[in-house]
Design an enzyme around this catalytic site. Structure first.
Site, mmCIF file in Angstrom:
data_model
loop_
_atom_site.group_PDB
_atom_site.id
_atom_site.type_symbol
_atom_site.label_atom_id
_atom_site.label_comp_id
_atom_site.label_asym_id
_atom_site.label_seq_id
_atom_site.Cartn_x
_atom_site.Cartn_y
_atom_site.Cartn_z
ATOM 1 N N ASN A 106 -8.008 -2.545 10.302
ATOM 2 C CA ASN A 106 -7.318 -2.562 8.999
ATOM 3 C C ASN A 106 -6.780 -3.961 8.677
ATOM 4 O O ASN A 106 -5.709 -4.096 8.083
ATOM 5 C CB ASN A 106 -6.174 -1.538 9.007
ATOM 6 N N PHE B 130 2.386 -3.275 17.486
ATOM 7 C CA PHE B 130 2.184 -2.894 16.086
ATOM 8 C C PHE B 130 0.906 -2.059 15.919
ATOM 9 O O PHE B 130 0.757 -1.382 14.903
ATOM 10 C CB PHE B 130 1.983 -4.139 15.204
ATOM 11 N N LYS C 223 -2.085 3.977 10.100
ATOM 12 C CA LYS C 223 -0.784 4.255 9.467
ATOM 13 C C LYS C 223 -0.846 5.017 8.147
ATOM 14 O O LYS C 223 0.197 5.161 7.500
ATOM 15 C CB LYS C 223 -0.055 2.941 9.250
ATOM 16 N N SER D 218 8.913 4.577 13.009
ATOM 17 C CA SER D 218 9.003 4.754 11.558
ATOM 18 C C SER D 218 10.074 5.773 11.218
ATOM 19 O O SER D 218 10.303 6.730 11.973
ATOM 20 C CB SER D 218 7.643 5.262 11.064
ATOM 21 N N TYR E 135 0.270 11.549 11.426
ATOM 22 C CA TYR E 135 0.729 10.167 11.633
ATOM 23 C C TYR E 135 2.156 10.166 12.161
ATOM 24 O O TYR E 135 2.481 9.505 13.159
ATOM 25 C CB TYR E 135 0.640 9.370 10.316
ATOM 26 N N LYS F 173 4.017 8.893 15.984
ATOM 27 C CA LYS F 173 5.189 8.030 16.217
ATOM 28 C C LYS F 173 6.236 8.786 17.034
ATOM 29 O O LYS F 173 6.859 8.223 17.944
ATOM 30 C CB LYS F 173 5.786 7.573 14.876
ATOM 31 N N TYR G 101 11.255 1.662 11.176
ATOM 32 C CA TYR G 101 11.231 0.946 9.901
ATOM 33 C C TYR G 101 11.376 1.950 8.764
ATOM 34 O O TYR G 101 10.788 3.026 8.809
ATOM 35 C CB TYR G 101 9.904 0.241 9.638
ATOM 36 N N ASN H 92 0.828 3.637 -1.161
ATOM 37 C CA ASN H 92 2.264 3.365 -1.214
ATOM 38 C C ASN H 92 2.660 2.765 -2.563
ATOM 39 O O ASN H 92 1.846 2.188 -3.271
ATOM 40 C CB ASN H 92 2.679 2.427 -0.071
ATOM 41 N N GLY I 151 4.791 16.947 0.643
ATOM 42 C CA GLY I 151 5.417 16.320 1.808
ATOM 43 C C GLY I 151 6.525 15.335 1.465
ATOM 44 O O GLY I 151 7.227 14.872 2.357
HETATM 45 P P1 NAD Z 1 -1.454 -2.721 9.373
HETATM 46 O O1 NAD Z 1 -2.539 -1.712 9.272
HETATM 47 O O2 NAD Z 1 -1.471 -3.865 8.423
HETATM 48 O O3 NAD Z 1 -1.365 -3.304 10.869
HETATM 49 C C1 NAD Z 1 -1.785 -2.572 11.987
HETATM 50 C C2 NAD Z 1 -2.783 -3.438 12.740
HETATM 51 O O4 NAD Z 1 -3.207 -2.731 13.925
HETATM 52 C C3 NAD Z 1 -4.030 -3.749 11.932
HETATM 53 O O5 NAD Z 1 -4.265 -5.146 11.966
HETATM 54 C C4 NAD Z 1 -5.135 -2.996 12.670
HETATM 55 O O6 NAD Z 1 -6.381 -3.641 12.558
HETATM 56 C C5 NAD Z 1 -4.599 -2.953 14.081
HETATM 57 N N1 NAD Z 1 -5.104 -1.867 14.936
HETATM 58 C C6 NAD Z 1 -5.103 -0.531 14.689
HETATM 59 N N2 NAD Z 1 -5.643 0.132 15.739
HETATM 60 C C7 NAD Z 1 -5.973 -0.810 16.666
HETATM 61 C C8 NAD Z 1 -6.566 -0.748 17.954
HETATM 62 N N3 NAD Z 1 -6.948 0.413 18.499
HETATM 63 N N4 NAD Z 1 -6.745 -1.899 18.622
HETATM 64 C C9 NAD Z 1 -6.377 -3.104 18.087
HETATM 65 N N5 NAD Z 1 -5.827 -3.214 16.861
HETATM 66 C C10 NAD Z 1 -5.628 -2.074 16.165
HETATM 67 O O7 NAD Z 1 -0.074 -1.925 9.258
HETATM 68 P P2 NAD Z 1 1.427 -2.428 9.118
HETATM 69 O O8 NAD Z 1 1.933 -1.902 7.835
HETATM 70 O O9 NAD Z 1 1.517 -3.862 9.409
HETATM 71 O O10 NAD Z 1 2.099 -1.567 10.271
HETATM 72 C C11 NAD Z 1 2.276 -2.065 11.594
HETATM 73 C C12 NAD Z 1 2.886 -0.966 12.429
HETATM 74 O O11 NAD Z 1 4.105 -0.532 11.825
HETATM 75 C C13 NAD Z 1 2.005 0.282 12.534
HETATM 76 O O12 NAD Z 1 2.140 0.820 13.829
HETATM 77 C C14 NAD Z 1 2.619 1.221 11.506
HETATM 78 O O13 NAD Z 1 2.395 2.578 11.827
HETATM 79 C C15 NAD Z 1 4.089 0.871 11.616
HETATM 80 N N6 NAD Z 1 4.862 1.184 10.412
HETATM 81 C C16 NAD Z 1 4.445 0.723 9.199
HETATM 82 C C17 NAD Z 1 5.183 1.039 8.054
HETATM 83 C C18 NAD Z 1 4.732 0.594 6.687
HETATM 84 O O14 NAD Z 1 5.193 1.175 5.685
HETATM 85 N N7 NAD Z 1 3.870 -0.405 6.562
HETATM 86 C C19 NAD Z 1 6.342 1.798 8.175
HETATM 87 C C20 NAD Z 1 6.750 2.232 9.436
HETATM 88 C C21 NAD Z 1 5.994 1.915 10.542
HETATM 89 C C1 WQD Z 2 7.714 5.861 -2.007
HETATM 90 C C2 WQD Z 2 8.190 6.656 -3.212
HETATM 91 C C3 WQD Z 2 6.806 8.544 -3.723
HETATM 92 C C4 WQD Z 2 3.253 6.193 -4.772
HETATM 93 C C5 WQD Z 2 5.414 6.128 3.532
HETATM 94 C C6 WQD Z 2 5.155 6.851 4.815
HETATM 95 C C7 WQD Z 2 6.144 6.442 5.867
HETATM 96 C C8 WQD Z 2 6.192 4.917 6.018
HETATM 97 C C9 WQD Z 2 6.345 4.228 4.700
HETATM 98 C C10 WQD Z 2 4.742 4.333 7.828
HETATM 99 C C11 WQD Z 2 8.124 8.169 -3.021
HETATM 100 C C12 WQD Z 2 6.737 7.534 -4.845
HETATM 101 C C13 WQD Z 2 4.519 6.579 -4.391
HETATM 102 C C14 WQD Z 2 2.838 6.441 -6.122
HETATM 103 C C15 WQD Z 2 5.001 7.400 -6.580
HETATM 104 N N1 WQD Z 2 4.975 4.411 6.589
HETATM 105 N N2 WQD Z 2 5.377 7.175 -5.265
HETATM 106 N N3 WQD Z 2 3.743 7.041 -6.965
HETATM 107 O O1 WQD Z 2 6.230 8.127 1.218
HETATM 108 O O2 WQD Z 2 8.470 6.928 1.417
HETATM 109 O O3 WQD Z 2 6.716 6.471 3.073
HETATM 110 O O4 WQD Z 2 5.361 4.713 3.774
HETATM 111 O O5 WQD Z 2 5.404 4.693 8.738
HETATM 112 O O6 WQD Z 2 5.748 7.062 7.028
HETATM 113 O O7 WQD Z 2 5.260 8.254 4.575
HETATM 114 O O8 WQD Z 2 6.421 5.620 0.795
HETATM 115 O O9 WQD Z 2 5.513 4.060 -0.861
HETATM 116 O O10 WQD Z 2 4.248 6.207 -0.396
HETATM 117 O O11 WQD Z 2 6.439 6.316 -1.614
HETATM 118 O O12 WQD Z 2 5.771 7.957 -7.389
HETATM 119 O O13 WQD Z 2 1.721 6.145 -6.515
HETATM 120 O O14 WQD Z 2 7.326 6.358 -4.317
HETATM 121 O O15 WQD Z 2 6.802 9.863 -4.223
HETATM 122 O O16 WQD Z 2 9.208 8.744 -3.695
HETATM 123 P P1 WQD Z 2 6.985 6.922 1.582
HETATM 124 P P2 WQD Z 2 5.553 5.499 -0.509
#
Ligand code: NAD
Ligand code: WQD
Length: 338
Positions: free
Chosen positions: A35, A80, A84, A124, A149, A153, A177, A199, A294
């Protein structure tokens, strides 16, 4: 410190890498680019004015990880790597459990074999599931997740707590986060989702760029100040700083700590749209639609523990998040593709 970043080419990791390098640390990245793109790491090096070793490998590949740990002595690892996308995890649960759990198990086994026992993990706020009350505190009981997902976590948190219970030499920080948005202020690195974004902020920037006609607001009948969902949006550079602080903490302590990384402030979907329009001078047309399965009314952090243990609190505000998200999108309409 010499730090391994698994999944280091991704959105949050590249911003973190930049802050680690700025703080004088050195970094090695392992990513299989499922990704992400190598270009993100190249730009991170360019911004930092420093080199990072980039290794293309699957973190679940034990032989590959053995080679990485044989070639380096790491002080700490930030894990990381993971898949996701919430919706995709509902459609492909086995792929999510396999990838997210296998990467963690292989990483921890390899770390233990090489005597590296300091780990910061990307958890998360999703592990809180449907909360009874806000703000969310780390000691609240998590009743269960709403998708595979989230369960990955939750399970990884349990695995890492078990590892620390069994061996007091381990030091693990589980960072929960909230909703990271924004980008580095240069506009050179940022979030690069494939296809139609799931998102909110990437969807808004795609509408602002004219790639999508309008934002679908998922429900306006929630129990919030304007009826739309409330979340704790956090600038990715603040989140990055939180990782630097968490690495310092892991070096100085042992055991397992769960720490929220959020601002403690909740904004609604319409608050975000209004701020984005005001700050950037661009209209974001939207249509109110049905709720998304959800989703919950309100999610925001109690950020007190991060302040107390890490000395960290978010510095950037919503205007910064909206400005920096748009700068990245505007300057890179095709993400990291030329
Ligand atoms: P991202 O997808 O940009 O980064 C994840 C990276 O992991 C990517 O570069 C992907 O290529 C790599 N990856 C996945 N599986 C792999 C594997 N088996 N081996 C090697 N590399 C692998 O996502 P992000 O938003 O930067 O998120 C980073 C971490 O934070 C993730 O674990 C995600 O679940 C967590 N997280 C993200 C959010 C969010 O909203 N972005 C929120 C809470 C937690
Ligand atoms: C935010 C708000 C939607 C899109 C997700 C994952 C969570 C974490 C962060 C990894 C909500 C609304 C969204 C759209 C909308 N990721 N929305 N129209 O759902 O809080 O969290 O990302 O760990 O696990 O579930 O984030 O950005 O999808 O939504 O109205 O097109 O925006 O309903 O209220 P969320 P989100």
């Amino acid at each position: 410190m010499h730090i391994l970043l698994t999944g280091g080419a991704g959105y949050i990791a590249t911003h973190t890498c930049l802050q680690l390098l700025a703080a004088g640390h050195t970094a090695v990245i392992v990513d299989n680019f499922v990704n992400s793109k190598p270009e993100a790491v190249r730009r991170t090096e360019e911004l930092a004015g420093k080199k990072v070793e980039l290794i293309e490998a699957d973190v679940a590949d034990r032989a590959a990880m053995e080679a990485v740990f044989s070639a380096h002595h790491f002080d700490a690892v930030i894990h990381f790597a993971g898949l996701k996308a919430v919706g995709e995890s509902v459609e492909q649960p086995l792929r999510y459990y396999r990838n997210n759990l296998d990467t963690t198990l292989t990483l921890c086994e390899t770390m233990a074999a090489h005597g590296c026992k300091r780990l910061v993990f990307s958890s998360s706020a999703t592990v809180y599931g449907v909360p009874d009350k806000v703000p969310l505190r780390e000691d609240m009981f998590c009743k269960g997740c709403t998708n595979p997902y989230g369960w990955t976590k939750y399970m990884i948190e349990k695995i890492l707590q078990g590892v620390c219970n069994a061996d007091p030499e381990w030091s693990v920080v589980l960072l929960r986060y909230f909703n990271p948005i924004g980008a580095h202020e240069s506009g050179r690195i940022g979030e690069n989702p494939n296809g139609i974004p799931n998102n909110l902020m990437p969807y808004i920037t795609a509408v602002a760029a004219g790639r999508l006609s309008h934002l679908n607001v998922y429900g306006n009948d929630y129990k919030t100040h304007d009826g739309t969902g409330v979340r704790d949006y956090l600038h990715v550079m603040d989140l990055a700083d939180g990782h630097v602080a968490a690495c310092d903490y892991a070096m100085a302590h042992s055991g397992c700590e769960i720490i929220n990384l959020g601002t403690g402030i909740g904004y609604s979907v319409l608050d975000i749209v209004n701020a984005f329009e005001r700050v950037n001078g661009i209209k974001v047309p939207y249509v109110i639609g049905p709720r998304r399965a959800g989703d919950v009314d309100m999610v925001y952090a109690d950020p007190e523990k991060a302040k107390r243990l890490l000395g960290w609190s978010a510095k950037r505000n919503l205007d910064d998040m909206c400005r920096d998200s748009w700068r990245w999108q505007k300057n890179n309409p095709n993400g990291y593709e030329a």
